[in-house]
Write an enzyme that holds these catalytic residues in place. Sequence first.
Site, PDB file in Angstrom:
ATOM      1  N   CYS A 158       0.192  -1.284  -0.323  1.00  0.00           N
ATOM      2  CA  CYS A 158      -0.224  -0.240  -0.095  1.00  0.00           C
ATOM      3  C   CYS A 158       0.228   1.086  -0.164  1.00  0.00           C
ATOM      4  O   CYS A 158       0.471   2.264  -0.481  1.00  0.00           O
ATOM      5  CB  CYS A 158      -1.100  -0.071   0.947  1.00  0.00           C
ATOM      6  SG  CYS A 158      -0.090   0.143   2.858  1.00  0.00           S
ATOM      7  N   HIS A 213      -2.110   0.502   6.735  1.00  0.00           N
ATOM      8  CA  HIS A 213      -2.745   0.837   5.305  1.00  0.00           C
ATOM      9  C   HIS A 213      -2.182   2.486   5.058  1.00  0.00           C
ATOM     10  O   HIS A 213      -1.775   3.425   6.038  1.00  0.00           O
ATOM     11  CB  HIS A 213      -4.274   1.029   5.358  1.00  0.00           C
ATOM     12  CG  HIS A 213      -4.043   0.883   4.418  1.00  0.00           C
ATOM     13  ND1 HIS A 213      -3.578   0.073   3.241  1.00  0.00           N
ATOM     14  CD2 HIS A 213      -5.853   0.794   3.683  1.00  0.00           C
ATOM     15  CE1 HIS A 213      -4.625  -0.004   1.820  1.00  0.00           C
ATOM     16  NE2 HIS A 213      -5.301   0.689   2.535  1.00  0.00           N
ATOM     17  N   ASP A 253      -8.082   4.954  -2.968  1.00  0.00           N
ATOM     18  CA  ASP A 253      -7.610   4.053  -2.559  1.00  0.00           C
ATOM     19  C   ASP A 253      -7.519   2.685  -3.173  1.00  0.00           C
ATOM     20  O   ASP A 253      -8.220   1.901  -3.610  1.00  0.00           O
ATOM     21  CB  ASP A 253      -7.670   2.416  -0.765  1.00  0.00           C
ATOM     22  CG  ASP A 253      -7.217   2.137  -0.782  1.00  0.00           C
ATOM     23  OD1 ASP A 253      -6.173   1.049  -1.119  1.00  0.00           O
ATOM     24  OD2 ASP A 253      -7.215   1.817   1.128  1.00  0.00           O
TER      25      ASP A 253
END
Length: 737
Positions: A299, A341, A356
């Site tokens: 991520c 994250h 995202d």
Amino acid sequence: MGTMDFKRDPGAVTINLLLIVHPEEAAGEQKGRRGRQMEGGRSAGLQDDGNGNSREQPPQGKDRNGRRVSKESCKQTQAVTSYSNNGTQVTVEIHPKDTTPQLLKKLSFGKGRVRGLGLGWPLKLTGGREGEGAASFPAQKQGGREALAELRETLFPSSQEKGCGDCANRARVAVAGPRRLPSLRGQDNRGFQRTEAPRPPGGKDLHAYPWDKSSLKSMPVDLQQFEKLDAYALKVNVKNSVEELVTALLKQARTDLEKVRAIWMWICHHIEYDVVGYHNKSQLSSKPIDVLQTGKSICEGYAGLFEQMCSIAGIQCMKLSGYSKGYGYKMGQTFTGGSDHAWNAVYLDGRWHLLDSTWGSGAVDDSFTKFTFRYNEFYFLTHPALFINNHFPDNSNWQLLKPTLTLKDFENNMLHNSNFYTLGLLTAEPQTAVIRTVNGKASVSVDCRSATLFKFELKGTDEHGLMTLKKHGMKLDIYPQKTGSHKLQIFAKPSKASEDVYNCVLEYVVECESVDKAMRFPKGLHQPVGPSWFTERQGFLRPSHPDPIIHTNDGRCSLTFTLGKDISVLALLHCDNSSLTEDKRRQHIMQIHRGNQIELKIHLPHVGNFVLKIYAKKKSDPGNYDYVFNYLITCLNTEVKWPAFPQVYSKWAEDYEILEPLSGLLPANRNVQFKLKMHGIAKVLVLADDTHSLTQSRGCWEGTCNTSGCSEVFVMVQENANHSFYSHVLKYEVESQ
């Protein structure tokens, strides 16, 4: 505050310095955590890794060089000043974590003195001559470069981050060195411009919480208008440099929204989740150029590449970090330690928006060893009131919500994954992840925009619940048969979906403190139970019993429906631990047709819970019957013991009707009255020990029959008076003598 003086030089350049101070926990702990989050669930979206780097932390009270640091120093504003040999001066204030964040400092250094604006957020450095996107510094203009270098060394001796001993106030200050941006002279580069200093989210960025059910996006988006742009972005294959990639992508993008869309689509379809790097951080790099050239990352890499591509394209973009309910999330868990994250915020049409790209790109398997590209549109410009379901930023301002949620709210709230909203579901009750039974029962309900089919599993089975479909949702009552914690999953699919694939949309933990033993359902009960919009579509209209459960005290009940055209019905009765065969149980149901209405008479053979299963097919279809729906019929009267209805043969037409005798078991040595409603018949005989003829009167065939000396009685009909052939239509049993 900060100032810088240059010697007055006609060739002096202007430098914009964006300085950010990140409050953070111990870096090693945080970076070790932010590597495991991908969207959880059966059709999992991605979960992310964080920075992907682990770093040993100095003992509390010491910096990374082992020098003792005073905790008190963290509680005050610190000023660090650096000078170059040419007299250039830079002064930076560092604020502790618990002070109110201030505006991003933008220091402009040029001819004369320009004052700074403020300090406090993540930083980057951009520079160059006016109108150009370059960050190169001519050799003769070394004053600014030397000051920045000295400032870096002052803040971070020996290139190490300098932190104070008090973890609550530990801060990281990163000053990005000069970075060369692409020179785009002579190209169609209207979209390329120097990115202005990102502003913090304010009042006009905020959305109301809870969700107003208006849109899944935070701004109007017509996906059909993106079809050509999306197709173009997917075909771009440039991996030499991030700048060249952005140049190629933006050839078909004109508006800021189109630029962001092109970047988003490219990343989601070309960068895969690095499951190897997730497990082995030594093989992991989150640098944008490495992410681009390897085609994989976690991520942190997704978000970093997205941020850099937007910056090159002239779009304000922030890389955000925080907690997420992704891979490995357990319902009701608490979140501690560093963030796990990373995602992005982009500035479009005067407002900040969230996305995202990691979770938008695909999914990993349950063992977290294999990634599969599976594009997820939901995470592009997601409405903040929906984004907060599984993304909790370190800085609550980046929730973009009014009011903001606390971490406790985030932990307690029900997890709605992307499937929940993309299937058109709106709300679910209760809204907490953990629900407790009351007198052995717990209830869940879901509202949706359109007709949706649902299933559920309680500890892997649907035996201990009762689900009913509503026009715009469903209701579920569950009755766990053991105390303790139970995992409840709810699945859904569109009513018109061609494939029989249900996606997990909700998960709960059910805490059961007591068991209701009376609510044990037959194993043959199929979910959902009772009539609904779905049964109406199958041709069963206006049910006399709209509820899924039918209670009978004497063991008898009757249901009616209006049938659609060309429908043939088959009904079966099921009961656990019954000694009756399926054919015998079928004889406890009698069908009566009156025009387009059907009546189902049920006489239960004994006490207990029964499942009435209803099947249907087109009369013109020679194939098998298809299951449509079922009811639960309950009887608590232990004295109930109804005999079956008479056996019906194939020649018994569906519009025939037995008025008497309804019982399929006749008394011995008795005269029994017969009354049958049949039409188009020439003659009717009742065959016992003797043969008895019935006479026709006002549409019915009537007469008596004596049961002496026989064990069976048959009813036969002659359909054509010109023929002597008779067909059996009914069979009765006679009690033992």
